[in-house]
Write a protein that holds these residues in place. Structure first.
Motif, short mmCIF file in Angstrom:
data_model
loop_
_atom_site.label_atom_id
_atom_site.label_comp_id
_atom_site.label_asym_id
_atom_site.label_seq_id
_atom_site.Cartn_x
_atom_site.Cartn_y
_atom_site.Cartn_z
N LYS A 43 0.84 -1.19 0.00
CA LYS A 43 0.00 0.00 0.00
C LYS A 43 0.88 1.25 0.00
CE LYS A 43 -3.61 -2.61 0.22
NZ LYS A 43 -4.44 -2.82 -0.98
N LEU A 44 0.75 2.04 -1.07
CA LEU A 44 1.55 3.26 -1.20
C LEU A 44 0.70 4.48 -0.91
CD1 LEU A 44 3.37 2.32 -4.55
CD2 LEU A 44 4.18 1.98 -2.22
N GLU A 45 1.38 5.59 -0.53
CA GLU A 45 0.67 6.82 -0.24
C GLU A 45 0.02 7.40 -1.49
OE1 GLU A 45 3.06 9.67 1.77
OE2 GLU A 45 3.58 8.33 3.44
N TYR A 46 0.65 7.19 -2.63
CA TYR A 46 0.08 7.63 -3.89
C TYR A 46 0.45 6.62 -4.97
CZ TYR A 46 4.84 9.41 -4.48
OH TYR A 46 6.21 9.52 -4.55
N ASP A 47 -0.35 6.59 -6.03
CA ASP A 47 -0.14 5.61 -7.09
C ASP A 47 1.18 5.86 -7.80
OD1 ASP A 47 -2.54 4.43 -6.50
OD2 ASP A 47 -3.67 5.58 -7.99
N ARG A 48 1.91 4.79 -8.04
CA ARG A 48 3.13 4.89 -8.83
C ARG A 48 3.30 3.60 -9.61
NH1 ARG A 48 7.95 5.47 -4.62
NH2 ARG A 48 6.44 6.76 -3.54
N LEU A 49 4.02 3.69 -10.72
CA LEU A 49 4.23 2.55 -11.58
C LEU A 49 5.33 1.66 -11.00
CD1 LEU A 49 3.37 1.32 -14.31
CD2 LEU A 49 5.26 2.58 -15.34
N ILE A 50 5.04 0.37 -10.85
CA ILE A 50 6.01 -0.61 -10.36
C ILE A 50 6.17 -1.66 -11.45
CG2 ILE A 50 6.60 -2.23 -8.54
CD1 ILE A 50 4.61 -0.76 -6.74
N SER A 51 7.41 -1.90 -11.87
CA SER A 51 7.62 -2.78 -13.02
C SER A 51 8.83 -3.66 -12.85
CB SER A 51 7.79 -1.95 -14.30
OG SER A 51 6.68 -1.10 -14.53
N ILE A 52 8.81 -4.79 -13.56
CA ILE A 52 9.97 -5.68 -13.71
C ILE A 52 10.25 -5.78 -15.20
CG2 ILE A 52 10.88 -8.00 -13.36
CD1 ILE A 52 8.98 -8.32 -11.04
N TYR A 53 11.52 -5.64 -15.56
CA TYR A 53 11.92 -5.70 -16.96
C TYR A 53 13.01 -6.74 -17.16
CZ TYR A 53 10.25 -0.86 -16.29
OH TYR A 53 9.54 0.25 -15.91
N MET A 54 13.20 -7.14 -18.42
CA MET A 54 14.39 -7.89 -18.77
C MET A 54 15.55 -6.91 -18.80
SD MET A 54 13.32 -10.99 -19.11
CE MET A 54 14.71 -11.82 -19.89
N ALA A 55 16.78 -7.43 -18.84
CA ALA A 55 17.96 -6.57 -18.81
C ALA A 55 18.01 -5.63 -20.01
CB ALA A 55 19.23 -7.41 -18.75
N ASP A 56 17.34 -5.98 -21.12
CA ASP A 56 17.34 -5.11 -22.29
C ASP A 56 16.21 -4.08 -22.25
OD1 ASP A 56 15.10 -6.65 -22.71
OD2 ASP A 56 15.72 -7.44 -24.66
N GLY A 57 15.45 -4.05 -21.13
CA GLY A 57 14.40 -3.06 -20.97
C GLY A 57 13.01 -3.51 -21.37
N SER A 58 12.85 -4.72 -21.89
CA SER A 58 11.53 -5.21 -22.27
C SER A 58 10.72 -5.55 -21.02
CB SER A 58 11.63 -6.42 -23.21
OG SER A 58 12.44 -7.42 -22.63
N LEU A 59 9.45 -5.19 -21.04
CA LEU A 59 8.59 -5.32 -19.86
C LEU A 59 8.21 -6.78 -19.59
CD1 LEU A 59 6.96 -3.77 -17.68
CD2 LEU A 59 5.05 -3.70 -19.31
N VAL A 60 8.36 -7.17 -18.33
CA VAL A 60 7.96 -8.52 -17.90
C VAL A 60 6.66 -8.48 -17.11
CG1 VAL A 60 8.59 -10.50 -16.46
CG2 VAL A 60 10.33 -9.35 -17.86
N ALA A 61 6.59 -7.57 -16.13
CA ALA A 61 5.40 -7.47 -15.28
C ALA A 61 5.32 -6.05 -14.75
CB ALA A 61 5.47 -8.46 -14.12
#
Length: 260
Positions: free
Chosen positions: A195-213
């Motif tokens: 639970k964050l105080e305000y919405d923010r983007l949380i992401s996991i990427y591959m090492a080349d920057g491609s989005l995983v989750a």
């Protein structure tokens, strides 16, 4: 010649000076509060990133432990007694897959690229994956743990992440690969518990920057280079991996990037 001020003028002048002093004090106070808030936000982002880095690493390492356990068992003299598509091997995969806690399934691919066994009744059984990058990589060498790009399984309409290890024959020749198909939705669930105080983007990427989750989920960018990393200088890694957040880089053992 001496200057003289009327009482009214003196009061107005003093009032003006007082107002200016108060405004200056307020501006300095607001500036100080802003600096403190930015610093607090930076530290919170750093702590959250480290937290997600550890959670992501632990999740992937626990999956890899399952892979290594099956890999070692299949490469023993006892394990080689059974055909890869046998019921005994299916029972082994099914038993070890319980440690994945419904996070995914174990698939066994022979040296020709055919999916010959699975921990579940997977629709992938019987299909050929010899054209896939993870299969081609292990045909040439033992790359250790290989994490493939996210893929969308048409049968289930769910994104999965393949973690792969090589199987060797009696003379260390290529004998196939062992695959865990990890459901990406389970990785994204990790974020939903925070639970964050305000919405923010949380992401996991591959090492080349491609989005995983990511949270929120970004369907149209899965497996692609995202806008927030398009202008970033990503870590140059050759077979090695890192988890990063926007202001620092931390060496770990898995080829993913985590950002908050």
């Amino acid at each position: 010649m001496r200057l003289s001020f009327k009482p009214a003028h003196s009061i107005i002048l003093l009032a003006g000076i007082t107002v200016c002093v108060v405004l200056l004090a307020v501006l300095l106070l607001l500036r100080d509060l802003r600096v403190r808030e930015l610093e607090r936000s930076r530290l919170e982002t750093q702590e959250l990133t480290q937290l997600f880095m550890r959670q992501t690493e632990q999740s992937l390492e626990s999956v890899d432990m399952v892979l290594q356990g099956v890999q070692e068992r299949l490469q023993t003299s006892y394990g080689r007694q059974f055909a890869l598509d046998s019921e005994q091997i299916h029972l082994l995969l099914n038993t070890r897959a319980q440690f994945l806690k419904a996070a995914g399934a174990l698939l066994l691919v022979d040296q020709r690229g055919n999916v010959v066994n699975s921990s579940v009744s997977a629709p992938e059984l019987g299909t050929n994956v010899s054209h896939q990058n993870f299969f081609k990589v292990f045909q040439e060498t033992d790359a250790g743990l290989y994490i493939d790009r996210p893929s969308n399984t048409q049968q289930k309409d769910k994104w999965t992440l393949n973690l792969v290890r090589r199987l060797n024959g009696p003379k260390n020749e290529f004998g196939g690969v062992l695959v865990v198909t990890l459901q990406i939705a389970n990785l994204e669930q990790i974020f939903s518990h925070v639970k964050l105080e305000y919405d923010r983007l949380i992401s996991i990427y591959m090492a080349d920057g491609s989005l995983v989750a990511s949270s929120p989920h970004r369907e149209n960018l899965m497996g692609e280079l995202t806008p927030e990393l398009s202008h970033e200088t990503l870590p140059q890694v050759g077979g090695e991996s890192r988890l990063i957040h926007p202001v620092s880089y931390t060496h770990l053992t898995l080829p993913t990037i985590c950002s908050v």
